[in-house]
Design a protein around this motif. Structure first.
Motif, PDB file in Angstrom:
ATOM      1  N   ILE A  46       0.749  -1.306  -0.063  1.00  0.00           N
ATOM      2  CA  ILE A  46       0.051   0.102  -0.158  1.00  0.00           C
ATOM      3  C   ILE A  46       0.875   1.401  -0.034  1.00  0.00           C
ATOM      4  O   ILE A  46       1.698   1.503   1.016  1.00  0.00           O
ATOM      5  N   GLY A  47       0.769   2.181  -0.965  1.00  0.00           N
ATOM      6  CA  GLY A  47       1.609   3.105  -1.310  1.00  0.00           C
ATOM      7  C   GLY A  47       2.673   3.094  -2.385  1.00  0.00           C
ATOM      8  O   GLY A  47       3.481   2.378  -2.417  1.00  0.00           O
ATOM      9  N   ALA A  48       2.320   3.718  -3.552  1.00  0.00           N
ATOM     10  CA  ALA A  48       3.162   3.551  -4.563  1.00  0.00           C
ATOM     11  C   ALA A  48       4.372   4.830  -4.660  1.00  0.00           C
ATOM     12  O   ALA A  48       4.187   5.527  -5.999  1.00  0.00           O
ATOM     13  N   ASP A  66      -2.347   2.295  -4.542  1.00  0.00           N
ATOM     14  CA  ASP A  66      -2.355   3.481  -4.182  1.00  0.00           C
ATOM     15  C   ASP A  66      -3.610   4.059  -4.406  1.00  0.00           C
ATOM     16  O   ASP A  66      -4.406   3.946  -5.220  1.00  0.00           O
ATOM     17  N   ARG A  91      -0.985   8.938  -9.937  1.00  0.00           N
ATOM     18  CA  ARG A  91       0.204   8.243  -9.792  1.00  0.00           C
ATOM     19  C   ARG A  91       0.385   6.633 -10.269  1.00  0.00           C
ATOM     20  O   ARG A  91       1.289   6.180 -10.989  1.00  0.00           O
ATOM     21  N   SER A 106       3.418   1.104   2.901  1.00  0.00           N
ATOM     22  CA  SER A 106       4.319   2.221   2.616  1.00  0.00           C
ATOM     23  C   SER A 106       3.893   3.344   2.411  1.00  0.00           C
ATOM     24  O   SER A 106       4.590   4.100   1.344  1.00  0.00           O
ATOM     25  N   VAL A 107       3.040   3.840   3.092  1.00  0.00           N
ATOM     26  CA  VAL A 107       2.108   5.255   3.012  1.00  0.00           C
ATOM     27  C   VAL A 107       3.424   6.185   3.444  1.00  0.00           C
ATOM     28  O   VAL A 107       4.071   5.893   4.192  1.00  0.00           O
ATOM     29  N   TYR A 115      -2.490   8.323   7.821  1.00  0.00           N
ATOM     30  CA  TYR A 115      -2.500   7.374   6.877  1.00  0.00           C
ATOM     31  C   TYR A 115      -2.080   5.703   7.117  1.00  0.00           C
ATOM     32  O   TYR A 115      -2.851   4.887   6.538  1.00  0.00           O
ATOM     33  N   SER A 152       6.904   1.743   5.963  1.00  0.00           N
ATOM     34  CA  SER A 152       6.832   3.243   6.436  1.00  0.00           C
ATOM     35  C   SER A 152       7.765   3.182   7.661  1.00  0.00           C
ATOM     36  O   SER A 152       8.132   2.559   8.469  1.00  0.00           O
ATOM     37  N   GLU A 193      17.414   8.110  -1.937  1.00  0.00           N
ATOM     38  CA  GLU A 193      16.909   8.348  -3.169  1.00  0.00           C
ATOM     39  C   GLU A 193      18.129   8.973  -4.039  1.00  0.00           C
ATOM     40  O   GLU A 193      19.159   9.312  -3.861  1.00  0.00           O
ATOM     41  N   LYS A 206      15.629   2.491  12.656  1.00  0.00           N
ATOM     42  CA  LYS A 206      15.233   3.382  11.623  1.00  0.00           C
ATOM     43  C   LYS A 206      15.352   4.599  12.004  1.00  0.00           C
ATOM     44  O   LYS A 206      16.259   5.409  11.245  1.00  0.00           O
ATOM     45  N   CYS A 221      12.803  12.971   4.712  1.00  0.00           N
ATOM     46  CA  CYS A 221      12.825  12.121   6.162  1.00  0.00           C
ATOM     47  C   CYS A 221      13.744  12.571   7.146  1.00  0.00           C
ATOM     48  O   CYS A 221      13.316  12.519   8.385  1.00  0.00           O
ATOM     49  N   ARG A 241      11.151  17.380  -1.809  1.00  0.00           N
ATOM     50  CA  ARG A 241      10.740  17.642  -0.409  1.00  0.00           C
ATOM     51  C   ARG A 241      11.844  18.111   0.419  1.00  0.00           C
ATOM     52  O   ARG A 241      12.952  17.542   0.568  1.00  0.00           O
TER      53      ARG A 241
END
Ligand code: NAD
Ligand code: UGA
Length: 463
Positions: free
Chosen positions: A9-11, A35, A40, A90-91, A110, A132, A166, A221, A277, A347
């Protein structure tokens, strides 16, 4: 349990690349990424594989290989949950912008929605995996929701945080430093852990797969991100001292990094760290510490953020001061808007805050970024709500080439370390600028001696 069907869940920046690599490496597992954002999902399904919504080196090739074979992108969340034995959540978990913990705590709405939806749909036992980044002890809340609204179905909750960065996501996923899986210490918990270990064992050596209890995994994490960001703030703090003393921060970083106990990575001084993050996770850590009454612990980690804010503000202040204390109506060219190279993600990019400061001083900002569209630049500024969208649109323009962005500019600010910036015809750029032509290199990317030989007045960070 042998896993044959996975749902994620979450793309987004994590769900998309992570599941693409799992699908590539595990052709026998059907992986469906869902998603709520239909645009998206449509982009992930675009026939032109280069049009996928996330730019990451190597990602489109992985998607091209697995998509339609055992990798699917869909908006049908319920169907994917129903069919899967293992569900990754993975939202997004942004910083709260309202209510208790505003500006510090992670917003878990979420996550809770996902848990409720899983509880509602599930008709057989499931393993639910926190992908997440979550506050320590979130698994307890998820379990409560699943146990109280479920229909007699057994759930195992695992924590399997993602450590990819990323810009190097595919490489990081293919060759991770470690995979961390936290679960219950009960036999059922251990069995669930083993099911997920077996998935990763398809391509990750077993000595790199670490299993712990759930709370250690969740906290590790946040801790990893806090340690990484702390190194950047530490070196950035020294960069200011270097500028006053004649030391050179790049030389200092090299000298201390060669001590194997310190290590050479994450010591690159910059205009300040960005990304979705580091700030959010440290604020979350600070909030958790405060909620346990651990004020010294909270203050210690908060300093990493305070230093980072200072570094961004210091950069824009230096531009204003150097340009004879006024940038009003002056064109300042920004090379780069993304928070780091090789991503289209903006972001918390330092560029946003530097631009905001300079617009307050009535500068005109001209942006060139190889991967960030003009609309995103404006949306990022509008999100700060410093001024009206009309006013932002009058102060910022994006250009299709660096040469256009720099033409007639009083100064260039390098905000992202894109490789291509070093390959430009810098003489041509210089010729088209106002004189004296200034460069403020927020990434220490360009060579001072080469720029000075052309005639630029060059300011790096920490030297
Ligand atoms: P993102 O915003 O790119 O993606 C999240 C996606 O989840 C969005 O597309 C959103 O539409 C979707 N979503 C939200 N609620 C939903 C719901 N109820 N049902 C279906 N879809 C829903 O976020 P991201 O960058 O992928 O980050 C996700 C998590 O991973 C965060 O907790 C983050 O801290 C963590 N993380 C991120 C990175 C990174 O590099 N971005 C790395 C490691 C961990
Ligand atoms: C970071 C971590 O590196 C990942 O391990 C983690 O999974 C991820 O956060 C997350 O949880 O989201 P990311 O933010 O994608 O990854 O990128 P980084 O390479 O860590 O860079 C973060 C910021 O720090 C960038 O703005 C970068 O330019 C800056 N940075 C990085 C420096 O200024 N100096 C450095 O030496 C390194």
């Amino acid at each position: 349990m042998k896993i044959t069907k996975i749902c994620c869940i979450g793309a987004g920046y994590v769900g998309g690349p992570t599941m693409a690599v799992i699908a590539q490496k595990c052709p026998d597992i059907q992986v469906t990424v869902v998603d709520l954002n239909a645009d998206r999902i449509a982009a992930w399904n675009d026939k032109n594989v280069d049009a996928i919504p996330i730019y990451e080196p190597g990602l489109s090739a992985v998607v091209a290989e697995a998509r339609g074979r055992n990798l699917f992108f869909s908006t049908d969340v319920e169907k994917a949950i129903d069919e899967a034995q293992l569900i990754f959540i993975s939202v997004n978990t942004p910083t709260k912008t309202y209510g208790k913990g505003k500006g510090m705590a992670a917003d878990l709405k979420y996550i809770e929605l996902c848990a409720r939806q899983i509880a509602q749909v599930a008709k057989d036992n499931k393993i639910v995996v926190e992908k997440s980044t979550l506050p320590v002890r979130t698994a307890e809340a998820i379990k409560n929701i699943l146990d109280h609204t479920g229909n007699g179905v057994q759930f195992q909750i695992l924590s399997n945080p993602e450590f990819l960065a990323e810009g190097t996501a595919v490489e990081d996923l293919l060759h991770p430093d470690r995979i961390l899986i936290g679960g219950d210490t009960t036999p059922d918990g251990q069995e669930a852990i083993q099911s997920l270990v077996d998935v990763y064992a398809n391509w990750v050596p077993s000595d790199k797969i670490l299993t712990t209890n759930v709370w250690s995994s969740e906290l590790s994490k946040l801790t990893a991100n806090a340690f990484l960001a702390q190194r950047i703030s530490s070196i950035n703090a020294l960069s200011e001292l270097c500028e006053k003393t004649g030391a050179d921060v790049t030389e200092v970083a090299r000298a201390i990094g060669m001590d194997s106990r310190i290590g050479s990575k994450f010591l690159k001084s910059s205009v300040g760290f960005g990304g979705s993050c580091f700030q959010k996770d440290i604020l979350n850590l600070v909030y958790i510490a405060k909620s346990y009454g651990l004020n010294e612990v909270a203050d210690y980690w908060e300093q990493v953020i305070i230093m980072n804010d200072h570094q961004k503000r210091r950069f824009s202040a230096k531009i204003v001061q150097t340009l004879y204390n006024t940038v009003a109506s002056k064109k300042i060219a920004f090379l780069g808007w993304a928070f780091k190279k090789d991503t289209n993600d903006t972001r918390e990019s330092a560029a946003i805050y530097v631009a905001d400061d300079l617009i307050n001083e009535q500068a005109q900002i001209a942006v060139y970024d190889p991967k960030v569209p003009a609309a995103k630049v404006l949306a990022d500024l509008d999100y700060l709500e410093t001024r009206t969208p009309e006013s932002n649109a009058q102060s910022v323009a994006s250009f299709g080439t660096p040469y256009e962005a720099c033409a007639g500019a009083h100064a260039i600010a390098v905000l992202t370390e894109w490789d291509e910036f070093t390959t430009y015809d810098w003489q041509k750029i210089y010729d088209g600028m106002q004189k004296p032509a200034f460069i403020f290199d927020g990434r220490n990317l360009l060579h001072r001696s080469e720029m000075e030989a052309i005639g630029f007045v060059y300011h790096g960070i920490g030297a």
